[in-house]
Design an enzyme around this catalytic site. Sequence first.
Site: not given
Length: 293
Positions: A37, A161
Amino acid sequence: MNSLKNGWWSERCELWPGVCLSLEVDEVLHESKSQYQDILVLKTKNHGRALILDGIIQCTEADEFTYQEMIAFLPLCCHKSPKKVLVIGGGDGGVAREVAKHPYVESITQVEIDAEVLEVSKKYLPFMGKGLSHPKLTLHVADGFDFMAQHQEEFDVIITDSSDPVGPAVSLFQKEYFEMMRSALKPGGIVCSQSGTFYANIEQVTQTLNHCRSVFASAALAYVTVPTYPTGQIAFVLGSCDPEIKFDIPSISFTDDELEQMQLRYYSSDIHRAAFVLPRFAKKILSNESSTL
């Protein structure tokens, strides 16, 4: 990559069309592209440091504690004795920081797929990154799916998360992922995953909750206000194989003095209960969805 224009950075994402949040920027502290990413760290004018992954805000220094405390302490305080905790994702270290505060927790295992996020957080986000070096924590750079497949009935609480369901996090919102979490839980264990915002993408929230409902005997949705997240709030799905569990009633409560000693600024037993009280429109939609299962 950083969407800067005239000193402002703006978040635009297909998950919440027609709306964006802009932050005034003092300095770009870090900008890179990892294997998974785009990573951006900004020093903002009014919100401190901000971590952005693939153009989406993950946290800002001004309000990150609200998210980190709630995704950690909601499931921890639903469990009677949360000794062994697994965190999937959480590369900024904020969840590990909060989980480590809970006095019952003896060990935390964290699995983060992107090693570069870990290093960037340690260097540029020390207020969260310090959680990655806590003595209770064992850190693995690996895929969460692969890790859980090798660990059966091992954890009291599993916290996911993740970033939003684009890019590397898409698989963490699927039914298969909830099935793997169930297998990795001890009897009576609890899972908690972020599930988006019901103001902008109620379909995503209901789909994630329905995956949880289809796998666990009990499931519930809670939410928290985080001003710099899309629509100013984010929801969490919680699940357990215990059909008698009451998610909105904490099994563990702390006094104000204890909360102060743990340096909690948002979570309390009252906030815990209130987090499960949904707006009428969301409750109606979620109830209708559950009736079709």
